[in-house]
Scaffold this motif. Sequence first.
Motif, PDB file in Angstrom:
ATOM      1  N   ARG A 243       0.392 -28.366  30.739  1.00  0.00           N
ATOM      2  CA  ARG A 243       1.154 -27.110  30.770  1.00  0.00           C
ATOM      3  C   ARG A 243       2.074 -27.068  31.995  1.00  0.00           C
ATOM      4  NH1 ARG A 243      -3.234 -24.071  29.472  1.00  0.00           N
ATOM      5  NH2 ARG A 243      -3.567 -23.396  31.610  1.00  0.00           N
TER       6      ARG A 243
ATOM      7  N   LYS B 147       4.943 -29.698  31.835  1.00  0.00           N
ATOM      8  CA  LYS B 147       6.019 -29.327  30.897  1.00  0.00           C
ATOM      9  C   LYS B 147       6.952 -28.306  31.534  1.00  0.00           C
ATOM     10  CE  LYS B 147       4.547 -30.254  26.178  1.00  0.00           C
ATOM     11  NZ  LYS B 147       3.542 -29.790  25.221  1.00  0.00           N
ATOM     12  N   ALA B 148       6.372 -27.307  32.181  1.00  0.00           N
ATOM     13  CA  ALA B 148       7.180 -26.257  32.813  1.00  0.00           C
ATOM     14  C   ALA B 148       8.044 -26.859  33.920  1.00  0.00           C
ATOM     15  CB  ALA B 148       6.264 -25.172  33.367  1.00  0.00           C
TER      16      ALA B 148
ATOM     17  N   THR C 178       9.110 -30.062  34.326  1.00  0.00           N
ATOM     18  CA  THR C 178      10.180 -30.966  33.880  1.00  0.00           C
ATOM     19  C   THR C 178      11.291 -30.183  33.161  1.00  0.00           C
ATOM     20  OG1 THR C 178       8.787 -31.514  31.974  1.00  0.00           O
ATOM     21  CG2 THR C 178       8.824 -33.087  33.770  1.00  0.00           C
ATOM     22  N   LYS C 179      10.942 -29.047  32.582  1.00  0.00           N
ATOM     23  CA  LYS C 179      11.958 -28.195  31.958  1.00  0.00           C
ATOM     24  C   LYS C 179      12.905 -27.660  33.038  1.00  0.00           C
ATOM     25  CE  LYS C 179      12.205 -24.427  28.585  1.00  0.00           C
ATOM     26  NZ  LYS C 179      12.190 -23.076  29.155  1.00  0.00           N
ATOM     27  N   ARG C 180      12.316 -27.198  34.145  1.00  0.00           N
ATOM     28  CA  ARG C 180      13.144 -26.673  35.255  1.00  0.00           C
ATOM     29  C   ARG C 180      14.044 -27.770  35.822  1.00  0.00           C
ATOM     30  NH1 ARG C 180       8.515 -24.477  38.041  1.00  0.00           N
ATOM     31  NH2 ARG C 180       8.911 -26.070  39.465  1.00  0.00           N
TER      32      ARG C 180
ATOM     33  N   ALA D  36      15.119 -30.494  34.325  1.00  0.00           N
ATOM     34  CA  ALA D  36      16.144 -30.877  33.340  1.00  0.00           C
ATOM     35  C   ALA D  36      17.298 -29.888  33.371  1.00  0.00           C
ATOM     36  CB  ALA D  36      15.534 -30.936  31.944  1.00  0.00           C
ATOM     37  N   GLU D  37      16.968 -28.595  33.510  1.00  0.00           N
ATOM     38  CA  GLU D  37      18.022 -27.572  33.536  1.00  0.00           C
ATOM     39  C   GLU D  37      18.913 -27.732  34.758  1.00  0.00           C
ATOM     40  OE1 GLU D  37      15.768 -23.996  33.073  1.00  0.00           O
ATOM     41  OE2 GLU D  37      15.549 -24.377  30.920  1.00  0.00           O
TER      42      GLU D  37
ATOM     43  N   LYS E 161      21.326 -30.845  34.714  1.00  0.00           N
ATOM     44  CA  LYS E 161      22.556 -30.672  33.902  1.00  0.00           C
ATOM     45  C   LYS E 161      23.729 -30.218  34.768  1.00  0.00           C
ATOM     46  CE  LYS E 161      20.801 -29.692  29.283  1.00  0.00           C
ATOM     47  NZ  LYS E 161      19.754 -28.681  29.102  1.00  0.00           N
TER      48      LYS E 161
END
Length: 471
Positions: A454, A457-458, A460-462, A464-465, A468
């Motif tokens: 959990r 995932k949170a 790597t999402k941050r 990735a954003e 960009k």
Amino acid sequence: MSCKSASVLTALGVVTLVSAGTLQAAERVDLIVKNAHVLTMDASRTAYEKGVVAVRGDTIVAVGGPGLLGRYQAEIVIDAGGDIAMPGMINLHNHIAMVAFRGLGEDGVENRLFEFFFPLEKEMLSRDLIRVASRQGAIEMALAGVTLVADMYYHEDEVARAVAEVGIRGVLGETVIGFPVVDAAEPWGGLAYAEEFIKEWKGHPLITPAVAPHAPYTVPPEWLLKSKALAEREGVPILFHMAEFAHEERLIREGVGAFPEEKSVVRYLEELGFLSDALLAAHVIYVDEADMAILKRHGVGVSHNPKANSRGATGMSPAWEMFGKGLDIGLGTDGPMGSNQMDIVNVLGYAASVARLRGQDGRRFTPYELVSMATMGGARALDMEDQIGSLEVGKKADIVIVDIHAANMQPIYDPYAALVFSAYPENVRTTIVNGEIVVRDRVVKTADLEVHEREWKALTKRVAEFAKTLE
Ligand SMILES: [Zn+2]
């Protein structure tokens, strides 16, 4: 004792008939590995087919052939089914938490470090990220049979928490550097942070806290010596990058201005009084014969990181020469931005290839020598060879079981050659550290994997954003 009964109970436990007419009480231990091709990596290169390792608490109490089975009994018995049992592998150089950024900026970024990576670190690094990413890295390494990692980063107490939670060993150095970083607003604030970290974690069964002045070109003499003084006061290691770049002399002159003319980096550090046996130096590429003799005289440990060095095109280390001269040299990966894999299995064969290419000589490094570097070599570089690095009575129980039945591992004529040139990290089945089973049959048994999944995932999402916005 001459009693003929084979099942007399004694205070010690069940009595077992071990040989004709002789009765011995089977000694209780906590863990037995049996039916293993045991590569002890001791000084006599002892190996046992159908071998047995008996562990009580965190310590190996017996290693030998199948005859030992009658002498010990344990609640937990791992039948290795003929697989290799060897000492845990040691990764001597890493920046584990950078796994959060692994795979970013790989695609033609011109100045990856300054234009991509530093902004990323500046924006994203936090205690939380370092803890979760370090846990991810520790899980990856445990699965690959790494039982000790040496790490240099920030918030090293969070790295320690994560590494200890997964249950592998860490020699963890808090970074000392001259600009504000995530865990120190003031330049050189890492030194005070290191002192607190060392006091908090010293004596932990798995964690050896350390101080990590970054490199000779980022840390001037005064702060190198202050770092050394702290390490001496506390009796802890110093982790350091050394002679990594061809232009390191110029970098030192530009970075800290302290470099005297016509000196090698090693001779500069020796004259400064910085070298000691507490020092673990990563890379050590640009060294000559005289430098190697100096490093040996001072007992400086060396981490050879051939994958990172060739991937970044920094150079090919004279690792084979240093090994031949008896320096304390082991294997490392460097951080996952420099060498995306953190296992040592992949480094074994790679180190052979690089040494052979460098010397234009296909005989450089035997498989045994490489396995020895990954185990005893690493232990020596850390001055921990009396505790770890081989499977011997009295040493800590850091044991790895490697599947020899996998297609890529067959046939096994020479187990060392199979490990070095054929193995994948996934061939590691079971990892035991300090007597505890950390991985069994390729499953991590220690950390709470659901919580980790959990949080990872949170995180790597941050990342990735934000990544960009750097494209
Ligand atoms: Zn590094």
